[in-house]
Design an enzyme around this catalytic site. Structure first.
Site, PDB file in Angstrom:
ATOM      1  N   GLN A   1      40.368  43.094  37.034  1.00 34.20           N
ATOM      2  CA  GLN A   1      40.495  41.675  36.724  1.00 34.20           C
ATOM      3  C   GLN A   1      39.146  41.019  36.477  1.00 34.20           C
ATOM      4  OE1 GLN A   1      43.203  39.535  39.281  1.00 34.20           O
ATOM      5  NE2 GLN A   1      42.219  37.571  38.857  1.00 34.20           N
TER       6      GLN A   1
ATOM      7  N   HIS B   1      48.464  42.039  42.310  1.00 38.92           N
ATOM      8  CA  HIS B   1      48.163  43.439  42.012  1.00 38.92           C
ATOM      9  C   HIS B   1      49.107  44.347  42.784  1.00 38.92           C
ATOM     10  CE1 HIS B   1      44.065  42.896  40.047  1.00 38.92           C
ATOM     11  NE2 HIS B   1      44.368  41.676  40.466  1.00 38.92           N
TER      12      HIS B   1
ATOM     13  N   CYS C   1      48.862  47.431  43.166  1.00 43.81           N
ATOM     14  CA  CYS C   1      48.126  48.428  43.942  1.00 43.81           C
ATOM     15  C   CYS C   1      47.793  47.903  45.340  1.00 43.81           C
ATOM     16  CB  CYS C   1      46.849  48.851  43.213  1.00 43.81           C
ATOM     17  SG  CYS C   1      45.707  47.496  42.863  1.00 43.81           S
TER      18      CYS C   1
ATOM     19  N   CYS D   1      45.885  48.259  36.314  1.00 49.14           N
ATOM     20  CA  CYS D   1      44.692  48.558  37.099  1.00 49.14           C
ATOM     21  C   CYS D   1      44.182  49.951  36.747  1.00 49.14           C
ATOM     22  CB  CYS D   1      45.046  48.482  38.584  1.00 49.14           C
ATOM     23  SG  CYS D   1      43.833  49.212  39.681  1.00 49.14           S
ATOM     24  N   GLU D   2      42.906  50.049  36.419  1.00 48.72           N
ATOM     25  CA  GLU D   2      42.364  51.343  36.001  1.00 48.72           C
ATOM     26  C   GLU D   2      42.170  52.297  37.179  1.00 48.72           C
ATOM     27  OE1 GLU D   2      37.532  50.687  35.878  1.00 48.72           O
ATOM     28  OE2 GLU D   2      38.694  50.198  34.090  1.00 48.72           O
ATOM     29  N   HIS D   3      42.237  51.790  38.410  1.00 48.65           N
ATOM     30  CA  HIS D   3      42.022  52.651  39.574  1.00 48.65           C
ATOM     31  C   HIS D   3      43.289  53.421  39.963  1.00 48.65           C
ATOM     32  CE1 HIS D   3      38.721  49.539  40.620  1.00 48.65           C
ATOM     33  NE2 HIS D   3      38.232  50.516  39.861  1.00 48.65           N
TER      34      HIS D   3
END
Length: 213
Positions: free
Chosen positions: A143, A171, A173, A102-104
């Protein structure tokens, strides 16, 4: 293993017409590792203790592997095994393992991808479809974008009558932090061409949920 002119470690063999991606750039490893030593200190750890001495380097190598998709060219992967064939029925490859970051929060998300296309003069080697999934998933991602990128790559490269992509992932996160919902699954989908038709899309969804064994 050998070292090339850019100081990268790589396997001697090439896989399916393009270079295997198990390789590390020593300069990047050193730079990334130096930052992780500082991060460990900021967390209250002692980066000089025995158990953490090699952790920054290990993390740097892990990050390079987990994001090696940036070095891959998904369209070239498909073109390396395109064949003319008079076949115009649905081709489905389901339950493709997906591992991404996840890029966050830079935490993993993982699950399965189900992909279909309807040939329009060309088919592609079946192993190339999972490799395209890897090429896009082994990057910092969300995603939703991952789903569209896989769809667009197959559509633009093969020019099929239609493409369908469904991805189901968990996920970390969401489960390790934030909402802390351990059993939630995120499903995304993207369709082109014939799969926009409800009947064709329903056939695809039936095939990916059926147990044919």
């Amino acid at each position: 293993m050998k070292i090339d002119a850019t100081n990268q470690l790589m396997d001697e063999d090439e896989i399916d017409g393009y270079q295997k991606i198990d390789r590390y750039n020593s300069g990047k490893i050193q730079r990334i590792a130096s930052h992780y030593s500082d991060i460990l200190s900021e967390m209250g750890e002692d980066p000089s203790r025995e158990g953490l001495l090699k952790t920054p380097e290990r993390v740097a190598k892990a990050l390079q592997f987990l994001t090696h998709g940036y070095d891959m060219k998904p369209d070239e992967i498909l073109r390396s095994a395109m064949f003319k064939e008079d076949y115009s029925q649905m081709v489905v490859v389901k339950d493709i393992e997906v591992y991404s970051m996840c890029e966050h929060h830079m935490l993993p998300f993982f699950g399965k991808a189900h992909i279909a296309y309807i040939p329009n003069g060309h088919i592609v080697g079946l192993s190339k479809i999972p490799r395209v999934v890897d090429a896009f998933s082994r990057r910092l991602q969300v995603q939703e974008r991952l789903t569209n990128e896989i769809r667009d790559c197959i559509h633009n490269t093969l020019d099929p009558a239609g493409v369908a992509v469904v991805i189901e992932c968990r996920h970390l996160c969401m489960s390790m932090r934030g909402a802390q919902k351990q059993n939630s699954v995120t499903t995304t989908s993207a369709f082109t061409g014939e799969f926009v038709n409800e009947k064709t899309r329903a056939e695809f969804l039936r095939l990916i949920t059926a147990n044919l064994s």
